[in-house]
Design a protein around this motif. Structure first.
Motif, short mmCIF file in Angstrom:
data_model
loop_
_atom_site.label_atom_id
_atom_site.label_comp_id
_atom_site.label_asym_id
_atom_site.label_seq_id
_atom_site.Cartn_x
_atom_site.Cartn_y
_atom_site.Cartn_z
N CYS A 2 -14.35 3.78 14.83
CA CYS A 2 -13.70 2.66 14.16
C CYS A 2 -12.40 3.12 13.50
CB CYS A 2 -14.63 2.04 13.12
SG CYS A 2 -15.09 3.15 11.79
N PHE A 3 -11.53 2.16 13.24
CA PHE A 3 -10.30 2.38 12.50
C PHE A 3 -10.33 1.47 11.28
CE2 PHE A 3 -9.07 3.32 16.94
CZ PHE A 3 -8.68 4.65 16.77
N LYS A 4 -10.38 2.07 10.10
CA LYS A 4 -10.47 1.29 8.87
C LYS A 4 -9.16 1.41 8.08
CE LYS A 4 -15.36 0.67 8.38
NZ LYS A 4 -16.49 0.50 7.43
N PRO A 18 7.26 3.77 -20.16
CA PRO A 18 7.55 4.02 -18.73
C PRO A 18 6.31 4.39 -17.92
CG PRO A 18 9.24 5.03 -20.08
CD PRO A 18 8.19 4.51 -21.04
N LEU A 19 5.36 5.09 -18.55
CA LEU A 19 4.18 5.53 -17.82
C LEU A 19 3.20 4.39 -17.56
CD1 LEU A 19 3.53 9.03 -19.43
CD2 LEU A 19 4.92 8.45 -17.44
N ASP A 20 3.44 3.22 -18.17
CA ASP A 20 2.60 2.05 -17.93
C ASP A 20 3.21 1.08 -16.93
OD1 ASP A 20 0.67 2.91 -19.72
OD2 ASP A 20 1.59 1.88 -21.43
N ILE A 21 4.42 1.35 -16.48
CA ILE A 21 5.11 0.44 -15.58
C ILE A 21 4.65 0.69 -14.14
CG2 ILE A 21 7.36 -0.27 -14.66
CD1 ILE A 21 8.59 0.63 -17.32
N LEU A 22 4.26 -0.38 -13.47
CA LEU A 22 3.89 -0.30 -12.07
C LEU A 22 5.07 -0.74 -11.21
CD1 LEU A 22 0.30 -1.85 -12.20
CD2 LEU A 22 0.96 0.55 -12.39
N ALA A 23 5.04 -0.35 -9.95
CA ALA A 23 6.12 -0.70 -9.03
C ALA A 23 5.57 -1.48 -7.85
CB ALA A 23 6.82 0.57 -8.52
N TYR A 24 6.46 -2.23 -7.20
CA TYR A 24 6.08 -2.89 -5.95
C TYR A 24 6.21 -1.86 -4.83
CZ TYR A 24 6.12 -7.40 -8.32
OH TYR A 24 5.84 -8.45 -9.16
N GLN A 25 5.31 -0.89 -4.88
CA GLN A 25 5.25 0.18 -3.88
C GLN A 25 3.88 0.13 -3.22
OE1 GLN A 25 5.89 3.59 -6.35
NE2 GLN A 25 8.11 3.40 -6.33
N TYR A 26 3.81 0.50 -1.97
CA TYR A 26 2.55 0.39 -1.24
C TYR A 26 2.51 1.40 -0.11
CZ TYR A 26 6.02 -2.77 0.79
OH TYR A 26 7.19 -3.30 1.25
N ASP A 27 1.32 1.86 0.20
CA ASP A 27 1.07 2.75 1.34
C ASP A 27 0.09 2.06 2.28
OD1 ASP A 27 2.67 4.64 0.17
OD2 ASP A 27 1.08 6.13 -0.12
N ILE A 28 0.26 2.27 3.57
CA ILE A 28 -0.75 1.82 4.53
C ILE A 28 -1.52 3.05 4.98
CG2 ILE A 28 0.89 1.92 6.46
CD1 ILE A 28 -1.94 -0.63 6.15
N VAL A 29 -2.85 2.97 4.92
CA VAL A 29 -3.72 4.11 5.20
C VAL A 29 -4.74 3.71 6.26
CG1 VAL A 29 -5.43 5.69 4.21
CG2 VAL A 29 -3.46 4.98 2.84
N CYS A 30 -5.01 4.62 7.20
CA CYS A 30 -6.04 4.38 8.21
C CYS A 30 -6.89 5.63 8.36
CB CYS A 30 -5.40 4.02 9.55
SG CYS A 30 -6.60 3.73 10.88
N ASN A 31 -8.19 5.49 8.15
CA ASN A 31 -9.14 6.61 8.30
C ASN A 31 -8.73 7.84 7.50
OD1 ASN A 31 -10.38 4.86 10.03
ND2 ASN A 31 -10.34 6.18 11.82
N GLY A 32 -8.17 7.61 6.30
CA GLY A 32 -7.78 8.72 5.45
C GLY A 32 -6.44 9.32 5.77
N VAL A 33 -5.70 8.73 6.70
CA VAL A 33 -4.37 9.21 7.07
C VAL A 33 -3.34 8.21 6.57
CG1 VAL A 33 -2.81 9.77 8.97
CG2 VAL A 33 -5.23 10.42 9.11
N GLU A 34 -2.39 8.69 5.77
CA GLU A 34 -1.30 7.82 5.31
C GLU A 34 -0.34 7.59 6.47
OE1 GLU A 34 2.81 8.31 2.98
OE2 GLU A 34 1.12 9.30 2.00
#
Length: 593
Positions: free
Chosen positions: A426-428, A469-485
């Protein structure tokens, strides 16, 4: 009749029996059956069995020819005997009885065989990559890569994206990885850089008014090799979109990724869209990683509160000093020997950690020093909070939060593998979202960007001016599949005043921004649309689909771990004349000792 072939080596079938044909290819394998010589002839498309006997002139030529010699064979298609039909070969019902053979190119003795699946040292494989690429598995991987790229390109166009090419020679950037530099002949003392990614150019395309851009982009980074990262160069599906939110980016790329994985999955299941979205902090807590493998069912739990007051003094001290304790379940391990748990502890030490604590449980009875000192009631409370049963073991990672999370994540993976819990076939997929905009750099003793400095902070300028500053979130995102970024991406910061403020928090002056990112900051002052994008890695996509553990197995001509091309001899010396033209002098490095 054509000079070299009327058919390729995967084309002939039972319906072609009786035809006179001509084939060309490589001698894959020879088998002498006492008076009959069988030759498997191979080309890009497949194999055809050739047969000849000692009375034929063709026999003499084929008998002398070494494996991997290139030959042209003219002969007649005949049906194989029923007992010799090869159902695993598309051409398995026929063979070609050779009448005439021409040797196009004789092969010398091979440094490594093409036939068979024997493993050979990496240096031999890379030095003779042209031979390695003739082997069935690697040849199939490279064809798969081509087909995947073709499919991705079509899907992106169908999604309304337009393909553009961005420059290969550009300016060096102070951010990111180490650049590859190219000296300028006409501007002595100045250098181009090969692009680490088309980041600024694709954003400038949005400023220029092109709405949806993509390219299969070559990227260059002077980084060390890893199993999932090739040194030197790699390719990514680079894309950018205007007037979009984070949700719009996800909605555009999910059908492309889901579709291409489903197309080449060969029966393996693929996560349906929309893919799960996991906030960064939740991912670090539950999976001990921002690249979680969702095929592993184990979840990490923070159990720090259970050790605030505990008979187990070590964990109590760690929690009292601001550290954390993370617990990793080890289900159904009642029948495992103590060695299983001790081996996990030794593994953690070999990875540079202080150790991995554990508790055993069999039939409801707890075992091990942690359980003895923490007490049965305390252990029952932990097990109840984690939903563990009477025959489940548990491992503990303790220390500073990031250190404990890293150990817990690695232990989660190892326990899942040791217990056979990783789902196969499978690919999750998942998105990791809500990355922190900033982090505290312990070495530099300052706040710095944690991910991508050109991302839009959530809350925009107001957040930068009013929040820690350490509480600020960003509109950043990663796509990950089966533990691989597969990629990082972001909604970009397209407003100069927000960019200046973000860089100011990270210790950069307005002048620094103007000097280092002049092309982009100047463009933003002339009307920039809100925009965002991402760049999934082509090499990693193909590596997953090919089920290969190392990225070199899906790259046509990869470098070795030292960033050397053993086949072409790169990097290599250049002439004094070339250096003079470039106004470069090589400085001898001092000898050690």
């Amino acid at each position: 009749m054509h000079a070299y072939r009327t058919h390729n080596c995967a084309q002939l079938r039972a319906a072609d029996v009786g035809q006179s044909v001509r084939l060309s290819g490589w001698i894959h394998r020879k088998r002498d059956h006492g008076g009959l010589l069988f030759v498997d002839l191979r080309d890009h498309y497949g194999l055809t069995q050739i047969v000849t006997d000692t009375d034929s002139e063709a026999f003499k030529v084929l008998d002398r020819a070494r494996a991997e010699s290139v030959v042209t064979i003219t002969g007649d298609v005949v049906a194989r005997d029923g007992a010799t039909v090869n159902a695993n070969l598309p051409t398995g019902e026929i063979e070609v009885r050779a009448r005439d053979v021409s040797v196009q190119s004789a092969a010398q003795e091979l440094p490594m065989p093409v036939f068979g699946d024997a493993e050979y040292p990496e240096d031999i494989r890379l030095r003779y990559r042209f031979l390695d690429l003739r082997r069935e598995r690697l040849h199939a991987n490279i064809v798969l890569r081509s087909n995947v790229i073709s499919s991705i390109r079509k899907r992106m166009i169908d999604q309304g994206f337009t393909e553009f090419q961005t420059p290969i020679l550009t300016a060096s950037s102070p951010e990111g990885a180490r650049d590859y530099l190219v000296p300028s002949r006409v501007h002595p003392g100045k250098f181009y850089a090969l692009p680490q990614a088309p980041q600024m150019f694709k954003q400038l395309l949005m400023v220029a008014g092109f709405d949806r851009y993509f390219q299969i982009a070559p990227c260059f980074r002077d980084e060390d090799a890893r199993a999932d990262r090739s040194p030197g160069e790699f390719y990514q599906l680079d894309f950018e979109m205007s007037f979009v939110t984070q949700d719009d980016v996800f909605a555009a790329i999910e059908p492309v990724l889901h579709g291409v994985f489903e197309e080449f999955a060969n029966g393996r299941a693929v996560s349906p869209a929309p893919f799960p979205r996991i906030p960064f902090r939740e991912s670090m807590l539950k999976y001990g990683s921002d690249k979680p493998d969702l095929r592993n069912p184990l979840l990490i739990t923070d159990v720090s509160a259970h050790f605030v007051k505990s008979g187990f003094g070590l964990f109590e001290r760690i929690v009292g000093d601001g550290g954390v304790v993370r617990a990793i379940p080890a289900p159904k391990t009642a029948e495992k020997s103590r060695k299983f748990f001790d081996d996990m502890n030794e593994w953690a030490r070999s990875e540079g950690h202080a150790g991995l604590g554990y508790v055993t449980r069999k039939g409801g009875e707890f075992g091990g020093p942690i359980a003895k000192n923490h007490g049965e009631d305390g252990m029952k409370a932990i097990y109840e909070a984690m939903g563990l049963g009477p025959d489940d073991g548990c491992f503990f990672a303790a220390g500073k939060e990031l250190q404990a999370a890293k150990l817990a994540g690695a232990a989660r993976t190892r326990v899942g593998e040791e217990l056979g819990l990783i789902e196969q076939g499978c690919f999750k997929f998942c998105w990791i979202v809500d990355f922190p905009m900033f982090e505290y750099d312990e070495d530099a003793k300052k706040v710095d960007f944690s991910h991508n400095p050109f991302s839009m902070p959530q809350g925009e300028l107001e957040a930068l001016e009013t929040k820690d500053p350490l509480d600020i979130l960003a509109y950043q995102y990663d796509i990950v599949c089966n533990g691989v970024e597969l990629s990082s991406g972001a909604i970009r910061n397209h407003r100069p005043e927000i960019m200046y403020k973000a860089f100011e928090i990270a210790g950069y002056s307005r002048e620094d921004v103007d000097a280092n990112f002049s092309g982009m900051i100047n463009a933003f002052k002339f009307g920039a649309p809100p925009h965002g994008g991402s760049a999934p890695g082509i090499d990693r996509i193909v590596m997953l689909l090919a089920d290969e553990p190392n990225i070199r197995e899906v790259i046509v001509f990869p470098m070795n771990q030292k960033a050397e091309d053993l086949m072409m001899g790169a990097p290599g010396p250049v002439t004094a004349k070339q250096l003079r033209e470039l106004n470069i002098r090589i400085v001898d490095q001092p000898k050690a000792g």
